[in-house]
Design a protein around this motif. Sequence first.
Motif, PDB file in Angstrom:
ATOM      1  N   ASN A   1      31.554  -7.210  71.924  1.00  0.00           N
ATOM      2  CA  ASN A   1      32.015  -8.163  70.915  1.00  0.00           C
ATOM      3  C   ASN A   1      31.475  -9.567  71.159  1.00  0.00           C
ATOM      4  N   LYS A   2      31.355  -9.935  72.414  1.00  0.00           N
ATOM      5  CA  LYS A   2      30.860 -11.277  72.752  1.00  0.00           C
ATOM      6  C   LYS A   2      29.401 -11.436  72.322  1.00  0.00           C
ATOM      7  N   ASN A   3      28.595 -10.418  72.580  1.00  0.00           N
ATOM      8  CA  ASN A   3      27.187 -10.483  72.183  1.00  0.00           C
ATOM      9  C   ASN A   3      27.030 -10.428  70.660  1.00  0.00           C
ATOM     10  N   SER A   4      27.857  -9.643  69.996  1.00  0.00           N
ATOM     11  CA  SER A   4      27.822  -9.602  68.536  1.00  0.00           C
ATOM     12  C   SER A   4      28.211 -10.956  67.954  1.00  0.00           C
ATOM     13  N   PHE A   5      29.147 -11.642  68.603  1.00  0.00           N
ATOM     14  CA  PHE A   5      29.537 -12.992  68.181  1.00  0.00           C
ATOM     15  C   PHE A   5      28.346 -13.940  68.259  1.00  0.00           C
ATOM     16  N   LYS A   6      27.624 -13.907  69.366  1.00  0.00           N
ATOM     17  CA  LYS A   6      26.466 -14.788  69.529  1.00  0.00           C
ATOM     18  C   LYS A   6      25.378 -14.466  68.496  1.00  0.00           C
ATOM     19  N   SER A   7      25.229 -13.185  68.155  1.00  0.00           N
ATOM     20  CA  SER A   7      24.226 -12.788  67.171  1.00  0.00           C
ATOM     21  C   SER A   7      24.543 -13.396  65.806  1.00  0.00           C
ATOM     22  N   LYS A   8      25.789 -13.333  65.381  1.00  0.00           N
ATOM     23  CA  LYS A   8      26.170 -13.881  64.082  1.00  0.00           C
ATOM     24  C   LYS A   8      26.103 -15.404  64.059  1.00  0.00           C
ATOM     25  N   ILE A   9      26.376 -16.040  65.185  1.00  0.00           N
ATOM     26  CA  ILE A   9      26.244 -17.502  65.260  1.00  0.00           C
ATOM     27  C   ILE A   9      24.785 -17.905  65.069  1.00  0.00           C
ATOM     28  N   ALA A  10      23.873 -17.125  65.667  1.00  0.00           N
ATOM     29  CA  ALA A  10      22.443 -17.400  65.493  1.00  0.00           C
ATOM     30  C   ALA A  10      22.037 -17.215  64.028  1.00  0.00           C
ATOM     31  N   ASP A  11      22.604 -16.184  63.388  1.00  0.00           N
ATOM     32  CA  ASP A  11      22.325 -15.981  61.966  1.00  0.00           C
ATOM     33  C   ASP A  11      22.821 -17.157  61.132  1.00  0.00           C
ATOM     34  N   ALA A  12      23.983 -17.697  61.481  1.00  0.00           N
ATOM     35  CA  ALA A  12      24.535 -18.842  60.759  1.00  0.00           C
ATOM     36  C   ALA A  12      23.634 -20.066  60.900  1.00  0.00           C
ATOM     37  N   GLU A  13      23.085 -20.268  62.078  1.00  0.00           N
ATOM     38  CA  GLU A  13      22.169 -21.393  62.291  1.00  0.00           C
ATOM     39  C   GLU A  13      20.886 -21.211  61.481  1.00  0.00           C
ATOM     40  N   ALA A  14      20.443 -19.965  61.327  1.00  0.00           N
ATOM     41  CA  ALA A  14      19.254 -19.696  60.514  1.00  0.00           C
ATOM     42  C   ALA A  14      19.516 -20.070  59.056  1.00  0.00           C
ATOM     43  N   GLU A  15      20.720 -19.801  58.558  1.00  0.00           N
ATOM     44  CA  GLU A  15      21.072 -20.176  57.193  1.00  0.00           C
ATOM     45  C   GLU A  15      21.059 -21.692  57.021  1.00  0.00           C
ATOM     46  N   GLU A  16      21.396 -22.424  58.072  1.00  0.00           N
ATOM     47  CA  GLU A  16      21.373 -23.886  58.013  1.00  0.00           C
ATOM     48  C   GLU A  16      19.949 -24.399  57.817  1.00  0.00           C
ATOM     49  N   TYR A  17      18.988 -23.807  58.541  1.00  0.00           N
ATOM     50  CA  TYR A  17      17.591 -24.209  58.384  1.00  0.00           C
ATOM     51  C   TYR A  17      17.069 -23.822  56.993  1.00  0.00           C
ATOM     52  N   ALA A  18      17.486 -22.646  56.500  1.00  0.00           N
ATOM     53  CA  ALA A  18      17.086 -22.230  55.149  1.00  0.00           C
ATOM     54  C   ALA A  18      17.640 -23.195  54.101  1.00  0.00           C
ATOM     55  N   PHE A  19      18.842 -23.694  54.334  1.00  0.00           N
ATOM     56  CA  PHE A  19      19.460 -24.664  53.426  1.00  0.00           C
ATOM     57  C   PHE A  19      18.634 -25.950  53.369  1.00  0.00           C
ATOM     58  N   LYS A  20      18.256 -26.461  54.533  1.00  0.00           N
ATOM     59  CA  LYS A  20      17.474 -27.697  54.577  1.00  0.00           C
ATOM     60  C   LYS A  20      16.105 -27.513  53.920  1.00  0.00           C
ATOM     61  N   ASN A  21      15.490 -26.350  54.145  1.00  0.00           N
ATOM     62  CA  ASN A  21      14.176 -26.090  53.552  1.00  0.00           C
ATOM     63  C   ASN A  21      14.261 -26.020  52.036  1.00  0.00           C
ATOM     64  N   LEU A  22      15.263 -25.289  51.517  1.00  0.00           N
ATOM     65  CA  LEU A  22      15.417 -25.183  50.068  1.00  0.00           C
ATOM     66  C   LEU A  22      15.719 -26.545  49.452  1.00  0.00           C
ATOM     67  N   LYS A  23      16.458 -27.359  50.163  1.00  0.00           N
ATOM     68  CA  LYS A  23      16.772 -28.696  49.672  1.00  0.00           C
ATOM     69  C   LYS A  23      15.491 -29.513  49.479  1.00  0.00           C
ATOM     70  N   ASN A  24      14.585 -29.433  50.445  1.00  0.00           N
ATOM     71  CA  ASN A  24      13.313 -30.151  50.329  1.00  0.00           C
ATOM     72  C   ASN A  24      12.466 -29.597  49.178  1.00  0.00           C
ATOM     73  N   VAL A  25      12.477 -28.260  49.012  1.00  0.00           N
ATOM     74  CA  VAL A  25      11.712 -27.645  47.928  1.00  0.00           C
ATOM     75  C   VAL A  25      12.247 -28.093  46.569  1.00  0.00           C
ATOM     76  N   LEU A  26      13.567 -28.144  46.440  1.00  0.00           N
ATOM     77  CA  LEU A  26      14.170 -28.558  45.172  1.00  0.00           C
ATOM     78  C   LEU A  26      13.833 -30.014  44.855  1.00  0.00           C
ATOM     79  N   LYS A  27      13.873 -30.879  45.867  1.00  0.00           N
ATOM     80  CA  LYS A  27      13.498 -32.274  45.645  1.00  0.00           C
ATOM     81  C   LYS A  27      12.075 -32.371  45.100  1.00  0.00           C
ATOM     82  N   THR A  28      11.178 -31.596  45.709  1.00  0.00           N
ATOM     83  CA  THR A  28       9.787 -31.604  45.271  1.00  0.00           C
ATOM     84  C   THR A  28       9.646 -31.091  43.847  1.00  0.00           C
TER      85      THR A  28
END
Length: 477
Positions: A344-371
């Motif tokens: 369970n502890k390792n699965s927790f860390k895996s999902k946290i990493a996935d959440a951080e990936a969504e944060e980077y995708a959010f920032k990238n899409l934000k820049n694309v939309l501005k453009t």
Amino acid sequence: MLKKVINPILFLPLALFINSLEVLSTEKKDFIDKILEEKSNTPFINYQEIGKIILNNEELKSLHNLVTSASFNLSSQIAKRYPSIDFQANGLPKYVSGKKYSSNSQTLKTSQFTANPSININWDLIDPLRGSEITIAKENLKIAENNYEIKKKDLIQEARQRYHTYQKSYQDIKNKKFTLDLSITSLNNAKAKLDAGIGTKFEVLEAEAQLSRDKQSLNEKKIEHEINKISLKEILNIKEDLEINKEQNLIGFWNHKLNKNIYEGLDKNLSLQNLLLQKSIKRNQANSFLSQNKPKIYISNTFSTTFSKGDSLSTSIDSKKSGSNYTNTVSLNFSWSLFNGGQNKNSFKSKIADAEAEEYAFKNLKNVLKTNITKAYLNLKLNEEKIISTLKEIESSKESLRLSRLRYDVGISTLKDVLLRQSDLSNAKSKNINALYNYNLNLDELERLTFLEISKNCMDNNNNEIKEKQSICNNSI
């Protein structure tokens, strides 16, 4: 007294000039031939009605079912808050027969009907997973709703683009037929001059070649027109024929500043909201893995009963004998998974990493939309200028063609010059058609990206109506 004979050749320039004026005036006529005319009983598709008609799109219906599915899934997760009731019956009825033999005792017989119904009631008082599962279901429902709205808005924009393209093809055909008529006039003039002895065969051949090119170009535009109609019918899910407004006009004006466009576009963008929801889902999934190591407390109540008819393990069977009994058990239960090897502890860390990936995708899409918003806004302003400049170019090309024909009629210019001026006029008209087309596409794109509305009134930066003569505002809507 000798009569003076007027040479008919002297009337040739005048006849050519009158013929030229008649051709130039044909621009005001409708050049869409019968092949492209729609039937009177076909449905008329209005630009403003596309948003309603698009709801009939098959892809949109599929996404609507996904929203319904997510809604039922949420109801299923919420139902876990309430008690569950189970009914069970082991034999309804059950018949048992047999004998028991022993050398030290009498033989015993069994012949009995029994029924053993029971009711189990379970109620989870504390379930660490339940809160996360309900939250995830709510967020998945919101994502499904957003996906439906995103696809609907994308389809509306695409349908409007196809509408503009189909509308533009009418104007392209009209322009090509206008050019074709000019080429016919040029050929007739060249033949008339050749017959009068003041022209050359080369000019006739040159005019015939231009006429052939214009016919081919017209046929290509007709094919494009039919393809555009099929494309529009496909996205609107219309099986029968259709009719639209053939006139190409501005659909409105954009009175919003660039900064407001960017702010509203980022604040209301559903794709950005979905990324935030995905990030929240990943974090809730991570918390659910940790919650699996927390205790679970629930109440259970079991009510069981037995009904029997007949006899069991008796020396003589009494078939009329009957009996019953019941028990009711209420308990408070507790379960706790203490250790599972760190899974369970390792699965927790895996999902946290996935959440951080969504944060980077959010920032990238934000820049694309501005453009994308900035590009659409700047292209809109560019096409505003193109509309005005092409209108001036059309007027200038008309006058150049008129003067060139006059020069050709009096013999101080060549047919080549007339054909060039004729081509310039056709190109100027084509540029204006494309500028109007691209301007309307930019308006639809900005409305889609920013969620702001297209205005019917043309305003300046101070919200004052613009009344300048050389302005985009003077174009009719």
